[in-house]
Design a protein around this motif. Structure first.
Motif, PDB file in Angstrom:
ATOM      1  N   SER A 125     102.907  23.815  55.920  1.00 32.30           N
ATOM      2  CA  SER A 125     102.428  24.086  57.649  1.00 32.30           C
ATOM      3  C   SER A 125     101.527  22.521  57.942  1.00 32.30           C
ATOM      4  O   SER A 125     101.138  22.663  58.570  1.00 32.30           O
ATOM      5  N   GLY A 126     102.020  21.729  56.370  1.00 25.81           N
ATOM      6  CA  GLY A 126     101.607  20.670  56.691  1.00 25.81           C
ATOM      7  C   GLY A 126     100.032  20.725  56.704  1.00 25.81           C
ATOM      8  O   GLY A 126      99.536  19.110  56.888  1.00 25.81           O
ATOM      9  N   GLU A 127      99.889  20.835  55.934  1.00 31.79           N
ATOM     10  CA  GLU A 127      97.790  21.129  56.310  1.00 31.79           C
ATOM     11  C   GLU A 127      97.758  20.340  54.478  1.00 31.79           C
ATOM     12  O   GLU A 127      98.257  20.644  53.849  1.00 31.79           O
ATOM     13  N   ALA A 128      97.098  19.338  54.352  1.00 31.74           N
ATOM     14  CA  ALA A 128      96.567  18.666  52.650  1.00 31.74           C
ATOM     15  C   ALA A 128      95.778  18.937  52.381  1.00 31.74           C
ATOM     16  O   ALA A 128      94.586  17.567  52.727  1.00 31.74           O
ATOM     17  N   ARG A 129      95.209  19.971  52.417  1.00 30.29           N
ATOM     18  CA  ARG A 129      93.975  20.460  51.300  1.00 30.29           C
ATOM     19  C   ARG A 129      94.383  21.639  50.753  1.00 30.29           C
ATOM     20  O   ARG A 129      95.186  22.511  50.863  1.00 30.29           O
ATOM     21  N   ILE A 130      93.003  21.285  50.236  1.00 25.96           N
ATOM     22  CA  ILE A 130      93.613  22.638  48.855  1.00 25.96           C
ATOM     23  C   ILE A 130      92.761  23.910  49.184  1.00 25.96           C
ATOM     24  O   ILE A 130      92.654  24.646  48.944  1.00 25.96           O
ATOM     25  N   SER A 131      91.530  23.701  50.114  1.00 31.35           N
ATOM     26  CA  SER A 131      91.089  24.877  50.790  1.00 31.35           C
ATOM     27  C   SER A 131      90.141  25.697  49.960  1.00 31.35           C
ATOM     28  O   SER A 131      90.410  27.300  50.128  1.00 31.35           O
ATOM     29  N   ASN A 132      89.222  25.445  48.666  1.00 33.72           N
ATOM     30  CA  ASN A 132      88.812  25.841  48.353  1.00 33.72           C
ATOM     31  C   ASN A 132      90.220  27.081  46.161  1.00 33.72           C
ATOM     32  O   ASN A 132      89.413  28.123  46.915  1.00 33.72           O
ATOM     33  N   PHE A 133      90.793  26.865  46.948  1.00 34.09           N
ATOM     34  CA  PHE A 133      91.955  27.458  46.160  1.00 34.09           C
ATOM     35  C   PHE A 133      92.177  26.167  44.507  1.00 34.09           C
ATOM     36  O   PHE A 133      91.976  25.352  44.216  1.00 34.09           O
ATOM     37  N   LEU A 134      91.956  27.094  43.354  1.00 32.10           N
ATOM     38  CA  LEU A 134      91.934  26.678  41.833  1.00 32.10           C
ATOM     39  C   LEU A 134      91.492  25.684  41.949  1.00 32.10           C
ATOM     40  O   LEU A 134      91.730  24.856  40.945  1.00 32.10           O
ATOM     41  N   LEU A 135      89.950  25.053  42.354  1.00 32.62           N
ATOM     42  CA  LEU A 135      89.748  23.676  42.288  1.00 32.62           C
ATOM     43  C   LEU A 135      89.457  23.555  40.850  1.00 32.62           C
ATOM     44  O   LEU A 135      89.931  21.984  40.444  1.00 32.62           O
ATOM     45  N   TRP A 136      88.831  24.231  39.846  1.00 31.18           N
ATOM     46  CA  TRP A 136      88.807  24.178  38.154  1.00 31.18           C
ATOM     47  C   TRP A 136      90.418  23.975  37.996  1.00 31.18           C
ATOM     48  O   TRP A 136      90.610  22.826  37.054  1.00 31.18           O
ATOM     49  N   GLN A 137      91.244  24.485  37.996  1.00 28.70           N
ATOM     50  CA  GLN A 137      92.081  24.538  36.810  1.00 28.70           C
ATOM     51  C   GLN A 137      93.641  23.809  37.351  1.00 28.70           C
ATOM     52  O   GLN A 137      94.379  23.190  36.502  1.00 28.70           O
ATOM     53  N   SER A 138      92.833  23.320  38.583  1.00 26.02           N
ATOM     54  CA  SER A 138      94.376  21.994  39.143  1.00 26.02           C
ATOM     55  C   SER A 138      93.373  20.725  38.987  1.00 26.02           C
ATOM     56  O   SER A 138      94.292  19.291  39.775  1.00 26.02           O
ATOM     57  N   ALA A 139      92.916  20.617  37.995  1.00 23.71           N
ATOM     58  CA  ALA A 139      92.127  19.170  37.716  1.00 23.71           C
ATOM     59  C   ALA A 139      93.430  18.238  38.036  1.00 23.71           C
ATOM     60  O   ALA A 139      92.951  16.954  38.275  1.00 23.71           O
TER      61      ALA A 139
END
Ligand code: IPE
Ligand code: IPE
Ligand code: MG
Length: 253
Positions: free
Chosen positions: A200-214
């Protein structure tokens, strides 16, 4: 933005042949509302179209070499939406579990849920528990659904459990390190995601898998989630194989 290059999801992509593909892909399925709006339809129409997409994306995983697929279905922030949208989404989750459970079991999909269940309705929690139990011996694809999930909330809940164990004398605070916290997270049984896709073109992670996606690779694409096809997915997986993951080191060191 990378343009997907794959045109045929059934053909074995180069990434599978070389073993350079992502083992764990996580997807922020965004854009259902805009997809519906473009058609002059209510937001829930978009959510239904989005839910229909999930099945074929799960089914595309084995041929792409993807063992783990984690999808963001509802965030801890999504309660801010209108009561009717939230209720519609909850009933969609119920309907989805009821209609898909048998096929998921038959097709070798192991389903897990992550997120805080406390705020969900008891009947939905029971369906989630049953589906996890029903599919627990499956190994073909590991599908994890993030429902009432927030990365910060997950770390806070993990920390609370860890603190309780310290207080109870089950855990020595001096030994706590990254691995310890990892073991208290909802995702403790999953490898870290290699690739995170957001539609959808949004370039943010919106609180998803913060720790795991380091150290995950990110792919932000314009496609709205209900238009996300196995072909688009295959193209992104192939792009991933060409990336150079250095993890803070130096190439070819
Ligand atoms: C993603 O689509 C699905 C959920 C968050 C449940 P959206 O509903 O956020 O769609 P947009 O972003 O409004 O288009
Ligand atoms: C993220 O999408 C959550 C899900 C896809 C379930 P949102 O649409 O809720 O995120 P924001 O509000 O644009 O950051
Ligand atoms: Mg959105």
């Amino acid at each position: 933005m990378n343009k997907p290059t794959g045109s045929n999801a059934d053909a074995t992509p180069a990434s599978v042949a070389t073993g350079n593909g992502p083992r764990h892909v996580a997807i922020i399925m965004d854009g259902n509302g805009r997809w519906a709006q473009q058609r002059g339809r209510p937001r829930l129409f978009g959510h239904h179209a989005g839910a229909k997409r999930v099945r074929e994306i799960v089914e595309a995983c084995p041929s792409l070499g993807v063992e783990y697929l984690t999808i963001f279905a509802f965030s801890t922030e999504n309660w801010k939406r209108t009561q009717s949208e939230v209720a519609g989404l909850m009933s969609l989750f119920r309907r989805y579990i009821t209609s898909q459970a048998r096929d998921l079991k038959k097709n070798g999909v192991r389903v897990r849920f992550i997120g805080d269940r406390v705020r969900l309705e008891k009947s939905l929690i029971k369906m989630m528990d049953d589906l996890e139990e029903m599919t627990r011996d499956n190994t073909r694809v590991h599908l994890t659904v993030a429902l009432n999930y927030g990365g910060r909330d997950e770390v806070a809940r993990a920390t609370k459990r860890m603190a309780r164990d310290v207080a109870a004398g089950k855990l020595d605070a001096e030994t706590v390190d990254e691995q310890t916290l990892t073991r208290y997270l909802d995702t403790r049984l999953l490898p870290d995601p290699d690739l995170v896709i957001r539609t959808s073109g949004e370039a943010r992670i919106s609180n998803f898998l913060l720790w795991q996606s380091a150290y995950a690779e990110y792919e932000f694409i314009e496609t709205l989630w209900p238009d996300f096809s196995p072909e688009v997915f295959a193209g992104i997986v192939q792009n991933y194989a060409g990336r150079d993951r250095r993890y803070g080191g130096v190439k070819n060191a």
